[in-house]
Write a protein that holds these residues in place. Structure first.
Motif, short mmCIF file in Angstrom:
data_model
loop_
_atom_site.label_atom_id
_atom_site.label_comp_id
_atom_site.label_asym_id
_atom_site.label_seq_id
_atom_site.Cartn_x
_atom_site.Cartn_y
_atom_site.Cartn_z
N HIS A 16 0.84 -1.20 0.00
CA HIS A 16 0.00 0.00 0.00
C HIS A 16 0.87 1.24 0.00
O HIS A 16 1.43 1.63 1.03
N SER B 245 1.50 5.13 -2.62
CA SER B 245 0.97 5.91 -3.74
C SER B 245 2.08 6.75 -4.37
O SER B 245 2.05 7.99 -4.31
N ARG C 91 2.13 -1.90 -4.71
CA ARG C 91 0.72 -1.74 -5.07
C ARG C 91 0.33 -0.29 -4.84
O ARG C 91 0.41 0.22 -3.73
N GLY D 36 -2.42 1.95 -4.31
CA GLY D 36 -3.81 1.78 -3.90
C GLY D 36 -4.67 3.01 -4.00
O GLY D 36 -5.84 2.96 -3.59
N ALA D 37 -4.16 4.11 -4.51
CA ALA D 37 -4.97 5.33 -4.51
C ALA D 37 -4.72 6.20 -5.73
O ALA D 37 -4.78 7.41 -5.65
N GLY E 58 -4.66 -0.80 -9.96
CA GLY E 58 -5.99 -1.34 -10.19
C GLY E 58 -6.84 -0.44 -11.06
O GLY E 58 -7.94 -0.83 -11.45
N VAL F 180 -9.77 4.48 -8.35
CA VAL F 180 -10.52 4.00 -7.19
C VAL F 180 -12.01 4.20 -7.44
O VAL F 180 -12.44 5.26 -7.91
N SER G 277 -10.09 -1.27 -6.34
CA SER G 277 -10.12 -0.58 -5.06
C SER G 277 -11.43 0.17 -4.89
O SER G 277 -11.93 0.79 -5.85
N TRP H 35 -10.12 -4.83 -3.11
CA TRP H 35 -9.46 -4.20 -1.96
C TRP H 35 -10.38 -3.08 -1.49
O TRP H 35 -10.45 -2.02 -2.12
N ASP I 44 -10.29 -1.29 1.47
CA ASP I 44 -9.69 -0.88 2.74
C ASP I 44 -10.10 0.55 3.10
O ASP I 44 -10.64 1.30 2.29
N SER J 225 -14.37 -8.69 0.39
CA SER J 225 -13.10 -8.02 0.18
C SER J 225 -11.95 -8.98 0.44
O SER J 225 -11.96 -9.76 1.39
#
Length: 446
Positions: A102, A104, A123, A125-126, A151, A154, A188, A213, A215, A229
């Motif tokens: 996680h 960015s 990864r 994630g944002a 991914g 988001v 995400s 994901w 989260d 999830s």
């Protein structure tokens, strides 16, 4: 078979100068500009920590060719093909490259800093819609950078500034299918997505065979877990369902009033070994879901990076209060780990310290919570690969895997802080070292 530093037999490829200063043992033989044939490297006399959970294996050898691990075993048991270069790593430790589950990163400099910390996979994630469209899955120039798993935008609801703005559950389901068709590594979901949409989104993700994901859900992550999830985070979640029933109302009232930082009020009321936590363990194990603690992020207000707009420093009183209840966070991570929940390591950068430092801080906090360093190293390598569907490619030192590994100067099992003492980064079989000018240089063995 040749020792590093001897001339090649069949000059075919021009190569750049290697950087030998400060490298261990046989690496010092890598030197002048020269010509060599495509070759294999046999890394010998090294202690291998393979990420699979077994103890360190001293006096080992790893054979690399074509960017892949061709063989690994005890010293003398690995046969080197004709023309292979033997690289003596006496006194060094060889481990898989780290996977930051996680972060960015946005720039080449940020990715370079992650790589300097030994992170060979990350990864994101944002990532925002604009950044995703502009950058795609590359565009970072010629510098070596970690493998980046994205991914796509988001999934967000309403007027979303940082992702794909969605007006309905149907639109969210369609966006999952679109991202999967585009090759997304995962999907995400932002906390703004209504809970009623989660089941439909999770079903769409399963149909598309991409992990979900979800989260940082507002109010916690148990609902997202029940929907399907693949990962829950953070550990200090603020999820009132993990609290004893008698404590939920008072906690929610305090959190709503903003009188006490949520993480402090939540930890004060938590019973780490109570039945409510046991139910969360059951939810994780039943779904085969992973937990990403993000302890460094939860404790980040104790040491906010100056450039982070998402990290709010605590007052002196709040700092003291968080330190007083932090043992409960440690007991909670021990409870999940003790029940066999798969844990991931994520830095949550830029919420944490300087790029790459948050990842090592996270590993250190997990060790301080009572998890043995060897197991934390597996979380930082193998478990990250599992969560990203990449175990067939990376995460362990095994035959057939990508040759993505680190050479360390000292034993990280004896002291997890030794994982910072990186002398060499190997990605896809190519060896790199960071020069005194903070520029990456390719190392050639000849």
């Amino acid at each position: 078979m040749r020792r590093a530093g001897t001339p090649g037999r069949r000059p075919l490829l021009a190569i750049s100068a290697a950087v030998a200063a400060g490298l261990p043992g046989g690496l010092a033989g890598a030197g002048q500009d020269t010509f060599i044939a495509l070759q294999s490297e046999l890394f010998t006399n090294v202690t291998v920590i393979d990420g699979r959970g077994g103890p360190p294996r001293p006096s080992s050898a790893v054979l690399v060719r074509g960017g892949r691990i061709q063989d690994v075993g005890a010293q003398g048991s690995v046969a080197a093909p004709e023309g292979a270069v033997v690289v003596d790593l006496s006194g060094s430790y060889l481990i898989p490259g780290f996977i930051d589950a996680h972060a960015s990163p946005r720039t080449t400099d940020e990715l370079r800093a992650l790589l300097a910390a030994g992170i060979t996979g990350v990864r994101d994630g944002a990532v925002s819609l604009a950044a995703f469209a502009e950058r795609g899955r590359g565009g970072f120039g010629e510098d070596p950078v970690p493998a980046l798993y994205i991914g796509g935008p988001v999934l967000d609801a309403g007027d979303a500034p940082r992702g794909a703005a969605l007006a309905s559950e149907a639109a969210a389901v369609a966006e999952v299918a679109r991202q999967a068709a585009d090759g997304a590594d995962f999907v995400s979901v932002a906390s703004s997505v209504p809970p009623s949409w989660l089941v439909g989104i999770a079903r769409a993700a399963r149909r598309a065979d991409v992990p979900l994901w979800a989260d940082r859900r507002d109010g916690g992550w148990l609902l997202a877990l029940r929907a399907g999830s693949a990962v829950a985070s953070p550990l200090v979640s603020g999820d009132s369902e993990l609290l004893p029933e008698r404590a939920r109302g008072p906690f929610e009232a305090l959190a709503d009033a903003g009188r006490v930082p949520g993480r402090i009020a939540w930890l004060e009321r938590l019973e780490p070994h109570g039945p409510d936590v046991d139910r969360a363990v059951t939810a994780l194990l039943s779904n085969d879901s992973a937990l990403m603690p993000l302890l460094a992020s939860a404790s980040a207000p104790l040491d906010c990076p100056a450039e982070s707009a998402t990290c709010t420093p605590l007052s002196d009183d709040e700092r003291t209060a968080l330190q007083a209840v932090w043992p409960k966070a440690e007991a909670l991570v021990q409870a999940f780990h003790g029940h066999g929940v798969r844990l991931l390591v994520g830095s949550d950068a830029p919420r944490t310290r300087a790029w790459g430092e948050g990842f090592h801080r996270e590993m250190q906090l997990l060790v301080e919570a009572g998890i043995p360093p060897l197991e934390v190293l597996g979380m930082a390598t193998r478990n990250g690969a599992i969560a990203l569907g990449q175990l067939h490619e990376r995460g362990t030192i095994e035959i057939g895997k990508r040759a993505d590994f680190l050479v360390l100067e000292a034993n990280p099992v004896a002291d997890i802080r030794n994982a910072r003492r990186i002398s060499l980064v190997v990605m896809d079989g190519r060896a790199w070292t960071l020069g005194p000018d903070d520029a990456w240089r390719r190392v050639r063995f000849n």
